[in-house]
Motif scaffolding. Structure first.
Motif, PDB file in Angstrom:
ATOM      1  N   GLY A 242     -11.742  -1.804  -5.450  1.00 25.48           N
ATOM      2  CA  GLY A 242     -12.531  -2.457  -4.406  1.00 25.48           C
ATOM      3  C   GLY A 242     -11.507  -2.330  -3.118  1.00 25.48           C
ATOM      4  O   GLY A 242     -11.965  -3.416  -2.071  1.00 25.48           O
ATOM      5  N   PHE A 243     -10.245  -2.111  -3.171  1.00 25.77           N
ATOM      6  CA  PHE A 243      -9.399  -2.284  -2.042  1.00 25.77           C
ATOM      7  C   PHE A 243      -9.685  -1.331  -0.581  1.00 25.77           C
ATOM      8  O   PHE A 243     -10.271  -0.239  -1.117  1.00 25.77           O
ATOM      9  CB  PHE A 243      -7.975  -2.155  -2.153  1.00 25.77           C
ATOM     10  CG  PHE A 243      -7.634  -3.041  -3.220  1.00 25.77           C
ATOM     11  CD1 PHE A 243      -6.726  -4.332  -2.921  1.00 25.77           C
ATOM     12  CD2 PHE A 243      -7.290  -2.826  -4.684  1.00 25.77           C
ATOM     13  CE1 PHE A 243      -6.395  -5.205  -3.796  1.00 25.77           C
ATOM     14  CE2 PHE A 243      -7.038  -3.898  -5.653  1.00 25.77           C
ATOM     15  CZ  PHE A 243      -6.236  -5.074  -4.870  1.00 25.77           C
ATOM     16  N   SER A 244      -9.359  -1.893   0.460  1.00 26.23           N
ATOM     17  CA  SER A 244      -9.663  -0.926   1.669  1.00 26.23           C
ATOM     18  C   SER A 244      -8.487  -0.124   1.892  1.00 26.23           C
ATOM     19  O   SER A 244      -7.456  -0.305   1.381  1.00 26.23           O
ATOM     20  CB  SER A 244     -10.086  -2.025   2.837  1.00 26.23           C
ATOM     21  OG  SER A 244      -8.573  -2.498   3.036  1.00 26.23           O
ATOM     22  N   PRO A 245      -8.701   1.113   2.640  1.00 30.50           N
ATOM     23  CA  PRO A 245      -7.591   1.936   2.777  1.00 30.50           C
ATOM     24  C   PRO A 245      -6.511   1.295   3.267  1.00 30.50           C
ATOM     25  O   PRO A 245      -5.223   1.486   3.112  1.00 30.50           O
ATOM     26  CB  PRO A 245      -8.109   3.141   3.611  1.00 30.50           C
ATOM     27  CG  PRO A 245      -9.709   3.266   3.263  1.00 30.50           C
ATOM     28  CD  PRO A 245      -9.964   1.869   2.918  1.00 30.50           C
ATOM     29  N   GLY A 246      -6.725   0.556   4.167  1.00 25.97           N
ATOM     30  CA  GLY A 246      -5.571  -0.277   4.893  1.00 25.97           C
ATOM     31  C   GLY A 246      -4.738  -1.145   4.055  1.00 25.97           C
ATOM     32  O   GLY A 246      -3.464  -1.275   4.593  1.00 25.97           O
ATOM     33  N   ALA A 247      -5.236  -1.470   2.817  1.00 23.09           N
ATOM     34  CA  ALA A 247      -4.456  -2.297   1.838  1.00 23.09           C
ATOM     35  C   ALA A 247      -3.480  -1.452   1.127  1.00 23.09           C
ATOM     36  O   ALA A 247      -2.524  -2.198   0.464  1.00 23.09           O
ATOM     37  CB  ALA A 247      -5.318  -3.004   1.071  1.00 23.09           C
ATOM     38  N   LEU A 248      -3.556  -0.114   1.189  1.00 19.38           N
ATOM     39  CA  LEU A 248      -2.747   0.767   0.237  1.00 19.38           C
ATOM     40  C   LEU A 248      -1.308   0.558   0.698  1.00 19.38           C
ATOM     41  O   LEU A 248      -0.389   0.459  -0.375  1.00 19.38           O
ATOM     42  CB  LEU A 248      -3.251   2.090   0.308  1.00 19.38           C
ATOM     43  CG  LEU A 248      -4.455   2.449  -0.302  1.00 19.38           C
ATOM     44  CD1 LEU A 248      -4.948   3.808  -0.156  1.00 19.38           C
ATOM     45  CD2 LEU A 248      -4.698   1.829  -1.665  1.00 19.38           C
ATOM     46  N   SER A 249      -1.054   0.712   1.872  1.00 18.26           N
ATOM     47  CA  SER A 249       0.564   0.773   2.062  1.00 18.26           C
ATOM     48  C   SER A 249       0.914  -0.677   1.862  1.00 18.26           C
ATOM     49  O   SER A 249       2.115  -0.751   1.274  1.00 18.26           O
ATOM     50  CB  SER A 249       0.865   0.920   3.570  1.00 18.26           C
ATOM     51  OG  SER A 249       0.367   2.310   3.931  1.00 18.26           O
ATOM     52  N   PRO A 250       0.572  -1.741   2.237  1.00 18.62           N
ATOM     53  CA  PRO A 250       1.116  -3.143   1.586  1.00 18.62           C
ATOM     54  C   PRO A 250       1.392  -3.404   0.178  1.00 18.62           C
ATOM     55  O   PRO A 250       2.387  -3.853  -0.343  1.00 18.62           O
ATOM     56  CB  PRO A 250       0.412  -4.138   2.068  1.00 18.62           C
ATOM     57  CG  PRO A 250      -0.473  -3.431   3.255  1.00 18.62           C
ATOM     58  CD  PRO A 250      -0.508  -2.035   3.062  1.00 18.62           C
ATOM     59  N   LEU A 251       0.301  -2.577  -0.701  1.00 16.53           N
ATOM     60  CA  LEU A 251       0.288  -2.924  -1.941  1.00 16.53           C
ATOM     61  C   LEU A 251       1.559  -1.889  -2.718  1.00 16.53           C
ATOM     62  O   LEU A 251       2.264  -2.460  -3.409  1.00 16.53           O
ATOM     63  CB  LEU A 251      -0.936  -2.457  -2.589  1.00 16.53           C
ATOM     64  CG  LEU A 251      -2.232  -3.401  -2.466  1.00 16.53           C
ATOM     65  CD1 LEU A 251      -3.399  -2.740  -2.843  1.00 16.53           C
ATOM     66  CD2 LEU A 251      -2.069  -4.629  -3.164  1.00 16.53           C
ATOM     67  N   LEU A 252       1.561  -0.675  -2.067  1.00 19.05           N
ATOM     68  CA  LEU A 252       2.700   0.436  -2.597  1.00 19.05           C
ATOM     69  C   LEU A 252       3.919  -0.202  -2.390  1.00 19.05           C
ATOM     70  O   LEU A 252       5.033  -0.277  -2.963  1.00 19.05           O
ATOM     71  CB  LEU A 252       2.407   1.472  -2.253  1.00 19.05           C
ATOM     72  CG  LEU A 252       1.165   2.277  -2.718  1.00 19.05           C
ATOM     73  CD1 LEU A 252       0.943   3.669  -2.089  1.00 19.05           C
ATOM     74  CD2 LEU A 252       0.980   2.304  -4.391  1.00 19.05           C
TER      75      LEU A 252
END
Length: 405
Positions: A242-252
């Motif tokens: 349920g994460f937003s696309p904008g959260a992907l870079s910080p998560l990775l």
């Protein structure tokens, strides 16, 4: 080891770590610049993707043959020549006028990477006394761990701003500096503690063919398990987490930073507790993937598990490299090439398995499949003493002076 030799070895190790960083960046960079390169070369994304697939295939297939062919070449000379060809290949990549030339340049760089990973790790270890070699391998591995965190994002940004050719040219420049540094500072054959350039190939500190074979099998299965899940972590985070696309870079990015931390931590265990350094990361990866499967809708759990897997996988990579040198039944260069090939087979196999699963049973199940595979590798390593101990006693620490090149 004389103080001057220690300093030279330390700086040569830094150069090899930078080389590892550059190779990881060069290998993965086309992924970040895929659309830019495809548009410039007037090729489809799938055709441009062959620059990555073909690269990986050459690394797997060329590691053992090239290592066998160059066994008797002094290590400093071989690494210098390898890095020089890498620079030439990267420059050819940067100026390639068409797709066939670009593909040929990429395959040339891939061949140098196959040899670099096979030779650099044993050479780095052999510059130091036996009781410090695991830590040396971990420090070199920091370079490869930093590649996805710093090198690929920076190269992708640079390529998007001023063109993908500039990004590859800059990687060539870094490779040139590394090449010169290795040629100037890697200890010579008669310097205490190094022995890097003897013509006789190095030997494992506690050679054991069965333990080495078990390590290779566990590497393919364990790495394959991790990549089964991680290759498709983005759709898992979006669709199930349920994460937003904008959260992907910080998560990775968080996962990558955790990976660097894991490499630093495992360096403290590689010399004193080599089996724990292997078993611990595999156990953590298994638990984290199971947590993702069971609690993937809880975002704090997913963030924690993602960081744990990133930390553990980087630690596992360093532990595999170190253990391969310890139990190498013959040449440490050949053992390093074998473990590197096994690692890449695991990467390719895991990606293929994950793709098949995601098409047929959904994104959630890749984490369970990955956990089952890493658990299988964990059980195999836990049974090492029974598998190998039937004929061989448990290995004892090597006496000073053994295992070096």
């Amino acid at each position: 080891m004389h103080l001057t030799t220690q300093r030279r070895a330390a700086w040569a190790l830094v150069a090899l770590a930078v080389g590892a960083f550059t190779y990881v960046t060069a290998e993965v960079l086309p992924i970040g610049l895929l659309t830019v390169m495809a548009a410039d070369l007037d090729r489809s994304p799938s055709e441009t993707g062959l620059l990555v697939t073909g690269y990986a295939a050459v690394v797997v297939l060329a590691s053992l043959p090239l290592t066998r062919l160059t066994q008797r070449v002094p290590r400093r000379r071989l690494l210098t020549a390898t890095l020089a060809v890498f620079v030439a290949g990267m420059l050819l990549t940067a100026v390639a006028p068409n797709y066939p030339t670009l593909l040929a340049a990429r395959l040339l760089v891939a061949a140098t990477q196959a040899l670099f990973w096979s030779v650099a790790t044993p050479a780095a270890a052999a510059m130091f006394p036996p009781e410090k070699r695991g830590r040396a391998i971990a420090r070199m591995s920091i370079g490869s761990a930093l590649g996805p965190v710093l090198g690929v994002p920076a190269g992708t940004w640079l390529g998007q701003q001023v063109g993908w050719r500039t990004a590859f040219a800059l990687a060539a420049a870094v490779g040139l500096v590394t090449c010169v540094t290795v040629a100037a500072l890697m200890p010579g054959p008669r310097q205490a503690g190094a022995g890097v350039e003897r013509h006789e190939p190095g030997r494992g500190a506690t050679p054991d063919g069965r333990r080495y074979a078990l390590l290779i099998v566990a590497t393919v299965i364990g790495v394959g398990g991790y990549l089964t899940a991680y290759t498709y972590i983005t759709p898992f985070l979006l669709e199930f987490g349920g994460f937003s696309p904008g959260a992907l870079s910080p998560l990775l990015l968080a996962s990558g930073i955790a990976g660097v931390t894991g490499t630093v931590i495992v360096g403290r265990l590689l010399d004193s507790r080599p089996r724990a350094a292997l078993i611990g990361p595999l156990a953590l990866i298994t638990c984290a993937l199971l947590a993702m499967y069971a609690f993937g809708a809880l975002q704090p759990v997913v963030v924690t598990a993602l960081c744990v897997t990133g930390m553990s996988f980087s630690a596992l990579a360093a532990a595999i490299a170190s253990r391969a040198l310890q139990v190498a039944p013959g040449s440490t260069d050949i053992a390093s090439a074998g473990s590197g090939s096994a690692f890449n087979v695991g990467i390719a196999g895991g990606s293929l398995l994950g793709g098949a699963l995601i098409d047929h049973s959904g994104v959630r199940n890749v984490t369970m499949a990955g956990a089952l595979l890493t658990a299988t590798a964990l059980v195999a390593l836990l049974c090492e003493r029974w598998v190998a101990g039937a004929r061989h006693p448990a290995p004892e620490p090597a006496a000073p002076g053994r295992g070096g090149r």
